[in-house]
Scaffold this motif. Structure first.
Motif, PDB file in Angstrom:
ATOM      1  N   MET A 391       0.814  -1.207   0.000  1.00  0.00           N
ATOM      2  CA  MET A 391       0.000   0.000   0.000  1.00  0.00           C
ATOM      3  C   MET A 391       0.854   1.268   0.000  1.00  0.00           C
ATOM      4  O   MET A 391       0.496   2.269  -0.629  1.00  0.00           O
ATOM      5  CB  MET A 391      -0.930   0.001   1.216  1.00  0.00           C
ATOM      6  N   VAL A 395      -0.258   3.682  -3.405  1.00  0.00           N
ATOM      7  CA  VAL A 395      -1.050   4.905  -3.246  1.00  0.00           C
ATOM      8  C   VAL A 395      -0.206   6.154  -3.489  1.00  0.00           C
ATOM      9  O   VAL A 395      -0.730   7.275  -3.468  1.00  0.00           O
ATOM     10  CB  VAL A 395      -1.713   4.989  -1.852  1.00  0.00           C
ATOM     11  N   LEU A 421      -8.781  -0.299  -0.897  1.00  0.00           N
ATOM     12  CA  LEU A 421      -8.405   1.015  -1.422  1.00  0.00           C
ATOM     13  C   LEU A 421      -9.571   1.675  -2.149  1.00  0.00           C
ATOM     14  O   LEU A 421      -9.754   2.898  -2.056  1.00  0.00           O
ATOM     15  CB  LEU A 421      -7.193   0.884  -2.349  1.00  0.00           C
ATOM     16  N   LEU A 450      -2.257   6.373   4.945  1.00  0.00           N
ATOM     17  CA  LEU A 450      -3.133   6.832   3.859  1.00  0.00           C
ATOM     18  C   LEU A 450      -3.245   8.350   3.840  1.00  0.00           C
ATOM     19  O   LEU A 450      -3.105   8.983   2.782  1.00  0.00           O
ATOM     20  CB  LEU A 450      -4.511   6.201   3.991  1.00  0.00           C
ATOM     21  N   TYR A 455      -4.008  10.199   0.394  1.00  0.00           N
ATOM     22  CA  TYR A 455      -5.021   9.302  -0.189  1.00  0.00           C
ATOM     23  C   TYR A 455      -6.299   9.533   0.612  1.00  0.00           C
ATOM     24  O   TYR A 455      -6.514   8.928   1.659  1.00  0.00           O
ATOM     25  CB  TYR A 455      -4.555   7.855  -0.102  1.00  0.00           C
TER      26      TYR A 455
END
Length: 505
Positions: A391, A395, A421, A450, A455
């Motif tokens: 991840m 991202v 996601l 994140l 994100y």
């Protein structure tokens, strides 16, 4: 009955297993022997942990003061990710994956951050720890008891000293036996269970249970018992690390965090101990040659240590098909390996050894009752870890090299991560998204990564009333100001611990 356990392989994984099993089986009459090769060196570069290590050390009865002083320990409060985003859009960028929970002051601050239009930093907005890290402060004061903290923390340490420290403790407190020997032959019975180990001197020793901590060779679980290896190199692209240890200025402040700086084909770790830094450049040989990697590593170090020769370590990303087969359990690198982006190697070894110690079989018949559950749980941890590391790459909005573009290829992302996601692109992560008690990385970890990577959900949940989050913001800032005034610098606290020690918890 299981009366004699052999842990084959020293290093951090072997001695963690010895302490977990020694603690659990003390007084049971079961004998534990750790057998370690006198010639095969340990990898010795796993120098970072996560906060759960505090629980293990405390459980073992280890003095945190002794541990800090004997293993060149520094405190780790975060991982600082540098340049993981497109510099043309964000400039020189960084974010912190902190060890304090982001909701210490309430979930409303996350809601408020999501609801605003500014491009402020998430960790700085919600946490008191961000400012402490950026000011190189310790996570506690000398008056704070052992294993307690004003801020959440883990450790950096000298891996070889740590293994030796754990070894002395296991032998003294739990009567674990220690032998240096090269195992030349492994004897199994007609059912495929290991019964004897024969060393190069011809000594044959009977054992009832084997813990395979033999590292990458997986000499027992892989070579002898034939448990297959699931290759993940097409999922996580980095396959090589070059590492170096460089001296530090004793007057210089010590960052209380790991630094992870991205480059065009991977990233660089930077861990500061009291007298040296451990630095390693991780890269994909598909996108960078060894010569290019060496140039980049020395450039990162300001070309000050070109006389030192870095050590090259191949990264074989993947895991065993199962970790427990017959009367053998793999722990450590014999289980699997993934790049050390989130200090996962020691984390999974500690988790696996602790899980085994909680329900250790007393006879061969017990194995059939617990091995399948153990395999399912540890395999789940590995798969979740692969996704969490992936991840970080997929991202990112970096597109400056084939490495970053390939990592964003959706066809190379697991179905579970792809689903999560997609969901988190619409809705912010929440506690209910993490259903398993075996999620080593939980809501707080995903929020920091994140949101640190920008994100963000399109359906922002910023709906808390302004008065509530303004009050919480003021409360947080008051606490930040208080800590900036009260907490010592990182190096100052370590010096005091060396002089005076800490009070027992």
């Amino acid at each position: 009955m299981i009366k004699r356990i052999a842990i084959v392989g020293g290093g951090t994984a072997g001695w963690l297993a010895a302490n977990h099993l020694g603690h659990a089986l003390v007084g049971s009459g079961i004998e534990i022997t750790l057998i370690e090769s006198p010639t095969i060196p340990t990898i010795g570069v796993g120098e970072g942990t996560v906060p759960s290590m505090r629980n293990s050390l405390k459980k073992f009865g280890i003095s945190e003061t002794d541990f800090i002083n004997e293993c060149d320990v520094t405190f780790k409060q975060s991982i600082k990710f540098v340049n993981w985003l497109d510099k043309s859009k964000h400039g020189s960028n960084f974010y912190h994956h902190l060890f304090d929970h982001p909701h210490v002051f309430g979930e409303q601050l996350t809601d408020a951050w999501l609801g605003q239009s500014s491009d402020s930093d998430y960790a700085s907005f919600v946490s008191k720890q961000h400012a402490c890290c950026e000011h190189n402060l310790a996570p506690k004061t000398i008056a704070t008891p052992e294993y307690a903290g004003v801020n959440g923390y883990a450790y950096h340490f000298d891996a070889k000293k740590f293994a030796a420290f754990l070894g002395r403790h296991a032998q003294k407190q739990f009567a674990v036996k220690h032998r240096y020997a090269e195992i030349e032959e492994v004897i199994t019975d007609q059912d495929g269970y290991i019964t004897q180990l024969i060393d190069t001197d011809g000594n044959a020793t009977a054992f009832d249970f084997i813990i395979d901590c033999s590292g990458f060779s997986a000499a027992f679980i892989g070579q002898k018992l034939g448990v297959g290896y699931i290759d993940k190199s097409d999922y996580l692209l980095t396959d090589t690390a070059i590492t170096i240890q460089v001296p530090t200025n004793p007057e210089q402040e010590i960052p209380p965090y790991t630094i992870a700086t991205a480059h065009q084909a991977g990233w660089i770790w930077d861990i500061a101990l009291t007298q040296r830094r451990g630095v390693g450049l991780v890269y994909s040989s598909k996108y960078m040659t060894e010569e290019q990697a060496l140039v980049k590593l020395h450039r990162y170090l300001g070309n000050q240590f070109t006389h030192l020769s870095p050590r090259k370590i191949p990264i074989k990303v993947g895991r065993r098909e199962k970790m427990w087969h017959k009367n053998c359990v793999a722990i450590g690198l014999s289980q699997g390996f993934v790049e050390p982006l989130e200090a996962t190697a020691i984390l999974i070894a500690d988790f696996s050894a602790n899980l085994l110690s909680k329900r250790f079989p007393r006879c061969r018949a017990d194995i059939a009752l617990i091995a399948d559950d153990y395999n399912r749980q540890v395999n789940y941890v590995w798969e979740q870890t692969f996704d969490f590391i992936k991840m970080h790459y997929c991202v990112s909005d970096r597109t400056d090299s084939g490495f970053w573009r390939e990592n964003r290829n959706k066809t190379q992302i697991s179905d579970k991560l792809k689903y999560n996601l997609a969901r988190w692109q619409r809705f912010a992560p929440q506690r209910e998204d993490f259903e398993s008690k075996f999620d080593l990385f939980d809501l707080e970890n995903y929020l920091y990564v994140l949101f640190g990577m920008k994100y963000l959900p399109t359906l922002n949940t910023g709906h808390s009333d302004n008065m509530a989050h303004e009050q919480l913001t003021q409360l947080k800032q008051q606490r930040v100001n208080q800590l900036l005034a009260e907490l010592p610098t990182h190096r100052a606290l370590l010096a005091k611990i060396k002089m005076f020690g800490m009070q027992k918890y």
